[in-house]
Design an enzyme around this catalytic site. Structure first.
Site, PDB file in Angstrom:
ATOM      1  N   ASP A 181       0.848  -1.184   0.000  1.00  0.00           N
ATOM      2  CA  ASP A 181       0.000   0.000   0.000  1.00  0.00           C
ATOM      3  C   ASP A 181       0.902   1.259   0.000  1.00  0.00           C
ATOM      4  OD1 ASP A 181      -3.015   0.787   0.332  1.00  0.00           O
ATOM      5  OD2 ASP A 181      -1.951   2.059   1.748  1.00  0.00           O
ATOM      6  N   TYR A 320      -1.754  10.834   0.853  1.00  0.00           N
ATOM      7  CA  TYR A 320      -2.194  10.595  -0.523  1.00  0.00           C
ATOM      8  C   TYR A 320      -2.007  11.855  -1.370  1.00  0.00           C
ATOM      9  CZ  TYR A 320      -4.216   5.976   0.275  1.00  0.00           C
ATOM     10  OH  TYR A 320      -4.384   4.635   0.536  1.00  0.00           O
ATOM     11  N   HIS A 377      -5.007  -7.471   0.364  1.00  0.00           N
ATOM     12  CA  HIS A 377      -4.354  -6.170   0.485  1.00  0.00           C
ATOM     13  C   HIS A 377      -3.585  -6.038   1.798  1.00  0.00           C
ATOM     14  CE1 HIS A 377      -3.833  -2.022  -0.753  1.00  0.00           C
ATOM     15  NE2 HIS A 377      -4.143  -1.634   0.459  1.00  0.00           N
TER      16      HIS A 377
END
Length: 399
Positions: A181, A320, A377
């Protein structure tokens, strides 16, 4: 060691008042009406969040998680003007290979805890003494117990340089790095910077195709092998119906930050609204009492509670935004190639299954590749034993 480079012991100790305030806020939640679709297409379903909230307020014990964290050696140190929190577990086996692992969003160091024992003490977990690692688990800037950046610029490249400094400060002259991630972008940057002592990296999410499939395909409209077509389709599905959180955090993290700091239920729902495979695993853990591997109700709520009690929902979301700007800058000027050996594992429940052909285009120095039959994930969290086996195999040739 100067005060600026001092490594200080750290213990978690949240106040009773903070824990009680959390329960009061959960109880005072204002609930929307039920979604008008039978599936997840309108977002995280009301039944899932209400059961999570009920469990969180009535049955969950934060002190259990706190004790688990405090049973491990934890430290903080200032790097580039920011306090960095990290767990540092040294193996008792001789010649253990130092490994720095980076978590992602919406995770934290909690997602990596189940892998600590197998990685540092392999003989107690069906491994060999020569597979042992010294383990360093830092909290990303703005996440958990690390400091919150007071200025823009803490992109993956800057974090990668901080991690290299951390390993140097710990006295390691040779080490390896791993990430998934957000951690994959940091680990990728470490590989491109190739700091002295970095022997190799391992990644379990191939980010460039997720951001732009064309980065690995000469002609996106061309006829593709079955595995590549499946990957393209999975990315298209994610972009069409699963990337809302991604776009919001990459463009407007401050806006969502108000809800994440004000309402624990908003924080929980936002963190659950991730890729489809992980969402259904989390939903089943609450509604059907069927955990996926180690992705249990307690461990899910441990992670959410860590975000709430440290007040890091907004600062974590900003990463992000930082990554998005770094990606845009890289498009204008291609970053250096990763020159160190690269290991990669494809987990079936990931946002998409990265084909080897794509991985080799991104990482020409691919030294290890494997596709496993379970896990997703949150690979280290869901399947720590399998994840550990992959890490051992990926780095075995670099010892």
């Amino acid at each position: 060691m100067s005060s600026e480079t001092e490594i200080r012991p750290f213990r978690v100790g949240m106040s009773d008042e903070a824990v009680a305030d959390l329960r009061r806020r959960i109880a005072a939640s204002r609930w929307p009406s039920r979604e008008l679709a039978a599936d997840r297409s309108q977002g995280v379903q009301l039944a899932t969040v209400q059961e999570l909230a009920r469990y969180w307020a009535a049955d969950y014990d934060w002190r259990r998680c706190e004790a688990k964290l405090n049973a491990l050696p934890q430290f903080t140190t200032e790097i580039d003007g920011l306090d960095i929190h990290f767990i540092h577990v040294k193996s008792e086996h001789a010649d253990a290979l130092p490994l720095i692992m980076t978590h992602g969003w919406p995770g934290s160091v909690i997602e990596l805890l189940e892998a600590v024992g197998p990685l540092t003490d392999p003989t107690a977990h069906d491994g060999r003494a020569e597979d042992a690692f010294d383990l360093v688990l830092p909290s990303l800037p703005g996440y958990g117990f690390s400091g919150e950046p007071a200025e823009a610029g803490w992109d993956p490249g800057r974090i990668a340089r901080a991690w290299a400094e951390l390993m140097h400060r710990l006295g390691y002259t040779r080490y390896v790095a791993q990430g998934g991630d957000v951690g994959s972008s940091v680990t990728d940057a470490m590989g491109r910077q190739a700091a002295e002592g970095l022997l190799g990296i391992h990644i379990n999410l191939l980010l460039p195709p997720l951001l732009n499939v064309a980065t690995v395909l000469a002609d996106p409209s061309a006829e593709l092998p079955e595995q590549e077509r499946a990957a393209v389709d999975a990315i298209a599905t994610f972009n069409a119906s699963g990337s809302g959180y991604f776009l919001e955090q990459a463009t407007r993290p401050q806006t969502i930050g108000y809800a994440l700091l004000d309402s624990p239920v908003a924080l929980a729902a936002w963190m659950l609204d991730h890729d489809t495979d992980s969402y259904y695993k989390i939903s089943r853990a609450f509604l059907d009492k069927q955990p996926a591997g180690q992705l249990t109700r307690d461990r899910i709520v441990d992670n959410i509670t860590l975000y709430w009690l440290t007040g890091t929902g907004a600062s974590a979301a900003r990463e992000y935004w930082e990554t998005g700007r770094a990606v845009a800058a890289a498009a204008a000027q291609a970053p250096p190639e990763v020159s160190v050996p690269v290991g990669f594992t494809t987990f079936p429940g990931e946002i998409y299954r990265a084909p080897r052909t794509w991985v080799e285009k991104v990482y020409p120095h691919l030294s290890y590749f494997n596709e496993v039959d379970k896990g997703g994930h949150f690979a280290a969290w869901e399947e720590p034993e399998l994840f550990t086996a992959e890490i051992r195999a990926a780095f075995r040739s670099l010892r």
